[in-house]
Enzyme design. Structure first.
Site, PDB file in Angstrom:
ATOM      1  N   ASP A   9       0.846  -1.190   0.000  1.00  0.00           N
ATOM      2  CA  ASP A   9       0.000   0.000   0.000  1.00  0.00           C
ATOM      3  C   ASP A   9       0.882   1.241   0.000  1.00  0.00           C
ATOM      4  O   ASP A   9       1.751   1.400   0.864  1.00  0.00           O
ATOM      5  CB  ASP A   9      -0.898  -0.010   1.246  1.00  0.00           C
ATOM      6  CG  ASP A   9      -2.058   0.965   1.139  1.00  0.00           C
ATOM      7  OD1 ASP A   9      -2.080   1.768   0.185  1.00  0.00           O
ATOM      8  OD2 ASP A   9      -2.943   0.927   2.011  1.00  0.00           O
ATOM      9  N   ASP A 102      -3.843   2.570  -5.336  1.00  0.00           N
ATOM     10  CA  ASP A 102      -2.623   2.651  -4.528  1.00  0.00           C
ATOM     11  C   ASP A 102      -2.337   1.414  -3.693  1.00  0.00           C
ATOM     12  O   ASP A 102      -1.517   1.456  -2.778  1.00  0.00           O
ATOM     13  CB  ASP A 102      -2.678   3.875  -3.613  1.00  0.00           C
ATOM     14  CG  ASP A 102      -3.890   3.865  -2.687  1.00  0.00           C
ATOM     15  OD1 ASP A 102      -4.722   2.931  -2.789  1.00  0.00           O
ATOM     16  OD2 ASP A 102      -4.016   4.787  -1.868  1.00  0.00           O
ATOM     17  N   GLU A 103      -2.988   0.296  -3.985  1.00  0.00           N
ATOM     18  CA  GLU A 103      -2.683  -0.919  -3.225  1.00  0.00           C
ATOM     19  C   GLU A 103      -2.700  -2.148  -4.124  1.00  0.00           C
ATOM     20  O   GLU A 103      -3.432  -2.216  -5.108  1.00  0.00           O
ATOM     21  CB  GLU A 103      -3.607  -1.087  -2.020  1.00  0.00           C
ATOM     22  CG  GLU A 103      -5.064  -1.237  -2.347  1.00  0.00           C
ATOM     23  CD  GLU A 103      -5.900  -1.460  -1.095  1.00  0.00           C
ATOM     24  OE1 GLU A 103      -5.412  -2.125  -0.155  1.00  0.00           O
ATOM     25  OE2 GLU A 103      -7.037  -0.977  -1.062  1.00  0.00           O
TER      26      GLU A 103
END
Length: 380
Positions: A9, A102-103
């Site tokens: 993350d 974003d992960e």
């Protein structure tokens, strides 16, 4: 074979991207979002210390942290940086799932005999930071649930491994809010029963959990015990959703065609949000009365908002429709999909608009996708 699943993350992704452009923002309280009537899309850890949180109204956030720097977000820039990170990771791992902008989940099962899963994950994280300058945290464990919780506990720039024998001792003292599927309502329900830690939740009989939260009770019981068989789904931008409309009679009525497009976009966007997808590519197709077919597409910042995507669709239609012939069929397609929670343009949209979308989606969930819609799409 024991599974090895890593969750990665990017730390305060939007803020970190802005700090790449402006180093003055380092170690300063930063809020990414719209104007006074907008909401917080992201905030730095320095701002969080004052109680600022994502989706909070900007006005409230500034009352909590008056010294914060408010920056209007640049979703196109963030999307491009997300693609760069994806490429760095994808080059180094056998199976990658892009869970959101974003992960990421990495399936490294079986790689211990070659290199060592923790060392491999650590080198991937180092490669991301070296190639992009963005901070990233990760956790490695036996499944998605434990690794995701582990990442949250390790931030910022954290590195954590939770081995199989350590899963339950790791989970037990944590709040049930750490379990990904436990939202505010579920947390309040269990809190009233005195169930606040994962250990207490894991000790409840599964049939009691089923009575409290329905079919999700079994899933919740498994997660509390660190059990999650969910596979890592290989990342592929070819995933898409689409719809087409063949007119009963070939038409050159532009106003009617625009109404049809509006209705099509609205239904596709509801599907995106319902299934928690974001799209990064919009395509439009038209088929003329003589069966000639033309298509056009454009790359866009990740989104699932009707008004944003409708604007792109209408712009594409204006570019592709050049013959002034009657149209037989029209189609809209969204591709480059990734799972994501950033379902609104938090940099442009007001609290009222976000609330409107949430209300409309709730009505559609309850009464069906056609129960409410834009007036511009009612001719569909």
């Amino acid at each position: 074979m024991e599974r090895a699943i890593a969750h990665m993350d990017l730390d305060t992704f939007f803020v970190s991207c802005e700090r790449l452009k402006n180093s003055v923002l380092e170690k300063q309280p930063v809020i990414i979002g719209g104007g006074d009537r907008g909401v917080v899309a992201s905030c730095s850890y320095e701002a969080r210390e004052f109680g600022v949180r994502s989706a909070m109204p900007i006005r409230m956030a500034l009352r909590l942290c008056p010294e914060a720097r408010v920056i209007k977000g640049d979703m196109e820039y963030y999307s491009n940086m997300s693609h760069v990170v994806t490429e760095v990771i994808q080059e180094k791992v056998p199976v990658l799932e892009k869970a959101s902008i974003d992960e990421f989940y990495l399936d490294l099962s079986g790689m211990d005999k070659f290199f060592g899963c923790y060392q491999w994950t650590n080198e991937v994280a180092d490669a991301v930071m070296k190639n992009t300058g963005l901070p990233i945290s990760f956790a490695l464990s036996t499944n998605k649930t434990v690794s995701k919780i582990g990442t949250g506990e390790s931030k910022p720039i954290g590195k954590l491994e939770v081995k199989a024998l350590d899963v339950q001792p790791f989970l037990n003292p944590l709040s049930i809010k750490k379990i990904p599927m436990v939202g505010p309502e579920t947390f309040q329900l269990f809190s009233r029963l005195g169930v606040k830690t994962i250990k207490t939740l894991s000790e409840m009989p599964v049939d009691v959990l089923q009575e409290l939260v329905g079919k999700n009770g079994t899933v919740l019981w498994k997660k509390a015990h660190g059990i999650d068989e969910t596979p890592v789904i290989p990342y592929c931008e070819r995933k898409s959703i689409s719809t087409e409309n063949t007119f009963s009679q070939d038409t050159i009525d532009i106003q009617n065609i625009r109404s049809v497009l509006s209705g099509m976009v609205e239904k596709l966007c509801y599907q995106l949000r319902h299934e928690k997808w974001l799209t990064s590519t919009v395509s439009i197709k038209i088929r003329y009365a003589n069966f000639d077919t033309e298509t056009k597409q454009c790359r866009i910042p990740y989104t699932s908002a009707d008004h944003t995507l409708l604007r792109y669709v209408l712009e594409l239609f204006n570019k592709v429709y050049t013959r002034r012939m009657r149209i037989r069929l029209i189609g809209v397609r969204f591709t480059g999909l990734v799972h994501g929670l950033h379902q609104m343009d938090l940099f442009e949209d007001t609290e009222e608009l976000i609330s409107l979308y949430q209300t409309m989606d709730h009505l559609k969930d309850r009464f069906g996708p056609s129960s409410v819609g834009r007036a511009s799409g009612l001719l569909l």
